[in-house]
Motif scaffolding. Structure first.
Motif, PDB file in Angstrom:
ATOM      1  N   TYR A 199      46.357  18.579 -41.338  1.00 13.77           N
ATOM      2  CA  TYR A 199      45.543  18.059 -42.329  1.00 13.77           C
ATOM      3  C   TYR A 199      46.256  16.671 -42.900  1.00 13.77           C
ATOM      4  CZ  TYR A 199      44.217  17.848 -47.191  1.00 13.77           C
ATOM      5  OH  TYR A 199      44.547  17.245 -48.046  1.00 13.77           O
TER       6      TYR A 199
ATOM      7  N   TYR B 282      46.921  13.955 -46.014  1.00 14.18           N
ATOM      8  CA  TYR B 282      46.898  14.236 -46.988  1.00 14.18           C
ATOM      9  C   TYR B 282      47.284  12.295 -47.662  1.00 14.18           C
ATOM     10  CZ  TYR B 282      49.065  13.458 -52.121  1.00 14.18           C
ATOM     11  OH  TYR B 282      48.652  12.982 -53.318  1.00 14.18           O
TER      12      TYR B 282
ATOM     13  N   VAL C  24      51.438  26.465 -43.063  1.00 11.15           N
ATOM     14  CA  VAL C  24      49.761  25.284 -43.101  1.00 11.15           C
ATOM     15  C   VAL C  24      50.231  23.932 -41.700  1.00 11.15           C
ATOM     16  CG1 VAL C  24      47.740  24.014 -43.951  1.00 11.15           C
ATOM     17  CG2 VAL C  24      49.361  26.185 -44.804  1.00 11.15           C
TER      18      VAL C  24
ATOM     19  N   PRO D  79      54.758  19.371 -39.422  1.00  8.85           N
ATOM     20  CA  PRO D  79      54.664  19.720 -41.005  1.00  8.85           C
ATOM     21  C   PRO D  79      55.283  19.308 -42.048  1.00  8.85           C
ATOM     22  CG  PRO D  79      53.444  20.943 -38.794  1.00  8.85           C
ATOM     23  CD  PRO D  79      54.677  19.954 -38.897  1.00  8.85           C
TER      24      PRO D  79
ATOM     25  N   THR E 256      44.286  22.467 -47.952  1.00  4.28           N
ATOM     26  CA  THR E 256      45.576  23.150 -47.770  1.00  4.28           C
ATOM     27  C   THR E 256      45.439  25.084 -47.274  1.00  4.28           C
ATOM     28  OG1 THR E 256      47.036  23.010 -49.310  1.00  4.28           O
ATOM     29  CG2 THR E 256      47.220  20.872 -47.977  1.00  4.28           C
TER      30      THR E 256
ATOM     31  N   SER F 194      43.639  26.647 -43.831  1.00  2.61           N
ATOM     32  CA  SER F 194      45.013  26.297 -43.922  1.00  2.61           C
ATOM     33  C   SER F 194      45.090  26.324 -42.140  1.00  2.61           C
ATOM     34  CB  SER F 194      45.540  27.759 -44.156  1.00  2.61           C
ATOM     35  OG  SER F 194      44.839  27.884 -43.934  1.00  2.61           O
TER      36      SER F 194
ATOM     37  N   ALA G  47      50.102  20.659 -41.974  1.00  7.52           N
ATOM     38  CA  ALA G  47      49.624  19.738 -43.136  1.00  7.52           C
ATOM     39  C   ALA G  47      51.137  18.474 -43.086  1.00  7.52           C
ATOM     40  CB  ALA G  47      49.525  20.737 -44.892  1.00  7.52           C
TER      41      ALA G  47
ATOM     42  N   VAL H  80      44.883  19.482 -53.519  1.00 11.04           N
ATOM     43  CA  VAL H  80      45.672  19.437 -52.493  1.00 11.04           C
ATOM     44  C   VAL H  80      46.148  21.005 -52.064  1.00 11.04           C
ATOM     45  CG1 VAL H  80      48.030  18.898 -51.096  1.00 11.04           C
ATOM     46  CG2 VAL H  80      47.283  17.500 -52.296  1.00 11.04           C
TER      47      VAL H  80
ATOM     48  N   SER I 182      51.328  14.109 -44.336  1.00 10.59           N
ATOM     49  CA  SER I 182      51.567  13.188 -45.509  1.00 10.59           C
ATOM     50  C   SER I 182      51.812  11.465 -45.501  1.00 10.59           C
ATOM     51  CB  SER I 182      52.038  13.043 -46.651  1.00 10.59           C
ATOM     52  OG  SER I 182      51.882  11.878 -47.811  1.00 10.59           O
TER      53      SER I 182
ATOM     54  N   ILE J 172      52.261  19.755 -50.299  1.00  7.35           N
ATOM     55  CA  ILE J 172      51.973  20.023 -48.824  1.00  7.35           C
ATOM     56  C   ILE J 172      53.263  20.267 -48.416  1.00  7.35           C
ATOM     57  CG2 ILE J 172      52.629  18.566 -46.740  1.00  7.35           C
ATOM     58  CD1 ILE J 172      49.755  17.647 -47.648  1.00  7.35           C
TER      59      ILE J 172
END
Length: 330
Positions: A96, A98, A154, A218, A87, A91, A156, A83, A158, A146
């Motif tokens: 993104y 996960y 980022v 995020p 990431t 970025s 990111a 991860v 989950s 994350i």
């Protein structure tokens, strides 16, 4: 021009459903994996394949440069380092996502809620261990990665599924029960049949991955599971209805199971303490799950077309018959 999605993984179970979900929403999809499994999308318009190893940073960077994805769905990040690296490489993407796990939760709360229920700890040794015992620890640490990535700007997120079922499930956990109901009139269920292990239909997990990539915040985690959770006995009823058959569910306690040297935990999808995820946070993004009868009908249809029978989880029909004989004498 269609948005571009890169799926790390993508040919087996959740990834396969995710490809279909993204295609249905007008994405151009690229699958990134080592090519060790058959690619069901080899001749599919709108799907490309880039071969590479997700543990090789050079391969991941090359995939990013060739695809320039708008979103990335990471189906096969099993270690926190996976991860962290992904990431960093991705970025600047719009999203993104996960795939974590409900097993990342470290306390038996009912229900388990994002941001409230504590996560499992993860030591340095657990972070690189490859055993099933540390799976939840590694997933939890991936979630912490994350958060760290989001803190660095980022996009990111989950998604935390509970036990996933549906077409193409190579784990065969549900296939054991499907096979039992399809081939036997009486099926032994440990305990009183009311144990609850929350499950998630694979296509709904795929929908969650897309919705979170598009709408998620995020650094946030999103549980995913059937919006109506059912007990093990209710699940067998759904299977029987989908198969247009009837099944007698026979409850067996530890004493009766002991006649065949069995324990309740010898039956797949049995869990003594309830496991239930709160899915309201995901629903607030516009996600909703498939009606259970529809989800099970699709699962049954594909199961019957496959050669899966869940035999690796089979406690032995002869053992089951021994338990039934004991119960019949009571």
């Amino acid at each position: 021009m269609s948005d571009s999605a890169l799926i790390i993984g993508g040919t087996r179970f959740i990834g396969r459903h995710t490809v279909e979900e993204l295609l249905d929403h007008d994405y151009h999809v690229t699958i990134f994996n080592r090519g060790n499994h058959d690619n069901p999308f080899a001749d599919r318009e709108g799907v490309d394949h880039v071969e590479g190893d997700r543990t090789d940073e050079t391969d991941l960077k090359a995939a990013k440069l060739s695809v320039e994805p708008d979103i990335v769905i990471d189906c096969v990040a099993y270690y926190p380092a996976d991860v962290a690296i992904a990431t960093d490489i991705f970025s600047d993407v719009d999203g993104y996502v996960y795939i974590s796990s409900g097993d990342a939760y470290g306390e038996e709360w009912i229900p388990k809620r994002e941001g409230t229920t504590p996560m499992r700890p993860c030591t340095d040794e657990q972070a690189v261990d490859d055993s099933g015992e540390t799976y939840g620890n590694r997933k939890a640490e991936g979630d912490r990665e994350i958060v760290a990535a989001a803190d660095d700007g980022v996009n990111a997120m989950s998604v935390r599924p509970c036990i996933v079922y549906g077409p193409y499930d190579y784990t065969e956990r549900m296939d054991y029960w499907l096979d039992r109901v399809d081939n036997h009139d009486r099926v032994v269920v440990p305990g009183d049949g009311q144990n609850l292990w929350h499950r998630a239909y694979a296509a709904d997990v795929a929908q969650a991955l897309r919705v979170v990539a598009e709408e998620g915040e995020p650094g946030e985690f999103y549980n995913v599971g059937d919006q109506r959770a059912v007990t093990l006995e209710e699940m067998l009823g759904l299977i029987a209805d989908a198969m247009d058959t009837e099944v007698e569910v026979v409850h067996a306690g530890k004493h009766e199971l002991g006649a065949a040297d069995l324990e309740p935990e010898d039956f797949v999808l049995y869990r003594d303490y309830p496991h239930l995820l709160d899915t309201n946070k995901l629903a607030d993004l516009g996600w909703e799950s498939t009606p259970l009868d529809e989800a099970m009908a699709r699962t049954v249809e594909e199961h019957r077309e496959s050669d899966r029978d869940g035999s690796e989880y089979d406690p032995g029909r002869e053992n089951e018959e021994a338990v039934l004989d004991v119960l019949d004498t009571l």
